[in-house]
Design a protein around this motif. Structure first.
Motif, PDB file in Angstrom:
ATOM      1  N   ARG A 125       1.094  -3.541   0.563  1.00  0.00           N
ATOM      2  CA  ARG A 125      -0.305  -3.391   0.993  1.00  0.00           C
ATOM      3  C   ARG A 125      -0.383  -2.693   2.348  1.00  0.00           C
ATOM      4  O   ARG A 125      -1.273  -1.867   2.588  1.00  0.00           O
ATOM      5  CB  ARG A 125      -0.995  -4.769   1.052  1.00  0.00           C
ATOM      6  CG  ARG A 125      -1.300  -5.342  -0.332  1.00  0.00           C
ATOM      7  CD  ARG A 125      -2.230  -6.525  -0.244  1.00  0.00           C
ATOM      8  NE  ARG A 125      -1.599  -7.677   0.386  1.00  0.00           N
ATOM      9  CZ  ARG A 125      -0.891  -8.595  -0.273  1.00  0.00           C
ATOM     10  NH1 ARG A 125      -0.677  -8.465  -1.577  1.00  0.00           N
ATOM     11  NH2 ARG A 125      -0.359  -9.625   0.360  1.00  0.00           N
ATOM     12  N   GLU A 126       0.572  -3.001   3.207  1.00  0.00           N
ATOM     13  CA  GLU A 126       0.603  -2.330   4.513  1.00  0.00           C
ATOM     14  C   GLU A 126       0.903  -0.844   4.342  1.00  0.00           C
ATOM     15  O   GLU A 126       0.320  -0.003   5.038  1.00  0.00           O
ATOM     16  CB  GLU A 126       1.668  -2.988   5.396  1.00  0.00           C
ATOM     17  CG  GLU A 126       1.744  -2.401   6.796  1.00  0.00           C
ATOM     18  CD  GLU A 126       2.786  -3.104   7.658  1.00  0.00           C
ATOM     19  OE1 GLU A 126       3.183  -2.514   8.675  1.00  0.00           O
ATOM     20  OE2 GLU A 126       3.195  -4.223   7.296  1.00  0.00           O
ATOM     21  N   PRO A 170       2.791  -8.066   0.625  1.00  0.00           N
ATOM     22  CA  PRO A 170       2.216  -7.633   1.908  1.00  0.00           C
ATOM     23  C   PRO A 170       2.785  -6.316   2.424  1.00  0.00           C
ATOM     24  O   PRO A 170       2.055  -5.490   2.981  1.00  0.00           O
ATOM     25  CB  PRO A 170       2.558  -8.796   2.850  1.00  0.00           C
ATOM     26  CG  PRO A 170       2.727  -9.985   1.961  1.00  0.00           C
ATOM     27  CD  PRO A 170       3.299  -9.461   0.683  1.00  0.00           C
ATOM     28  N   GLY A 171       4.098  -6.111   2.245  1.00  0.00           N
ATOM     29  CA  GLY A 171       4.702  -4.871   2.713  1.00  0.00           C
ATOM     30  C   GLY A 171       4.131  -3.650   2.024  1.00  0.00           C
ATOM     31  O   GLY A 171       3.917  -2.598   2.648  1.00  0.00           O
ATOM     32  N   GLY A 211      -2.205   0.993   3.200  1.00  0.00           N
ATOM     33  CA  GLY A 211      -3.125   1.180   4.321  1.00  0.00           C
ATOM     34  C   GLY A 211      -4.552   1.412   3.851  1.00  0.00           C
ATOM     35  O   GLY A 211      -5.072   0.700   2.987  1.00  0.00           O
TER      36      GLY A 211
END
Length: 281
Positions: free
Chosen positions: A253-254, A250-251, A257
């Motif tokens: 993927r963030e 998730p980190g 952006g």
């Protein structure tokens, strides 16, 4: 024994210099047009001086059980730091090194010769052209460390290129790339988006100061179709003199952006480093 002296020679893509390290008897720094390219200790090939090379080495250490020989394709040669490292840590590995600068390969071969039986084959060719002609499912690992001057060439940044890397890798293979960028990370984010379009798993390794946008620097991209041992990578990178962060899931993927994958028609080289970013002395 005579003292080692610096060597300067015009190569195909600039001026190369080999400079002996005064602190290590048979260690050399290679620069091209003033930009550091490689550091090699002929007596201790397991020694990786550059931080980004150490991070690539950490990944190479965990992609398979310790000591297991691998079939490896290197795009970008320099002074052959990582091929020498793998020959020492995974004896019996079969390695192909593709370097566009034939004169540079000849210089390195003359002054920093490979050990006989190292299992390393050198090829003077364009990285993507070689990749596109390579057999499918022929490599366990593909390492991309290609810089034209101080920039990653545009034709090694697109989805079409990423698909070729996946074709050449075996199903459990791993892709590694040395990239460079700074905030706002347009290039780095686009590369992550590009490889996310082809591979199921991505990992990014970089110093916290780089990821926080405080300075220009290297980042190691790792891609595979299977989960990578991020716990082992985190332990190893945290123990370095300059610790790095391991981003995934998730980190990551963030971080990517809304960045889009790169098409050949839109591909651009990595950004020009600011003055002094990779310079020496």
């Amino acid at each position: 024994m005579s003292e080692a002296i610096p060597v300067t020679r015009a190569v195909d893509h600039g001026t190369a210099k080999l400079m002996p390290d005064v602190d290590r008897e048979r260690a050399w720094l290679l620069t091209v047009d003033g930009a550091p390219q490689s550091y090699v200790d002929l007596d201790e090939p397991e020694h990786l001086e550059f931080e980004y090379a150490r991070r690539l080495g950490h990944v190479l250490d965990v992609v398979a059980e310790a000591g297991r020989p691998l079939d490896v394709l290197h795009l970008g040669g320099g002074a052959l730091t990582l091929p020498r490292y793998l020959a020492a840590t995974r004896p019996g590995s079969r390695q192909d090194v593709v370097e566009a600068d034939r004169a540079l390969l000849e210089l390195v071969g003359e002054y920093l010769p490979l050990d006989e039986g190292a299992g390393i084959a050198l090829h003077a060719a364009d990285a993507r052209a070689w990749l596109e002609s390579a057999p499918a499912d022929s490599a366990d690992v593909l390492v991309a460390d290609v810089f034209g001057g101080s920039r990653v060439p545009a034709h090694l940044t697109s989805v079409a290129y990423a698909r070729e890397t996946a074709r050449v890798l075996r199903g459990d293979g791993v892709y590694l790339a040395n990239l460079a960028d700074a905030s706002p990370f347009a290039f780095l984010r686009s590369q992550l988006a590009t490889f996310a379009a082809v591979f199921e798993e991505l990992v990014l390794i970089a110093e916290p100061a780089v990821l926080r946008g405080r300075r220009f620097g290297n980042a190691v991209l790792v891609a595979a179709h299977h989960p990578l041992d991020t716990a082992a990578l985190t332990r190893r990178t945290a123990s370095d003199a300059f610790p790095a962060r391991v981003e995934h899931g998730p980190g990551l993927r963030e971080f990517i952006g809304g960045a889009r994958a790169v098409r050949d028609a839109d591909a651009v080289p990595s950004p020009v480093p600011p003055d002094g970013a990779f310079g020496i002395g």
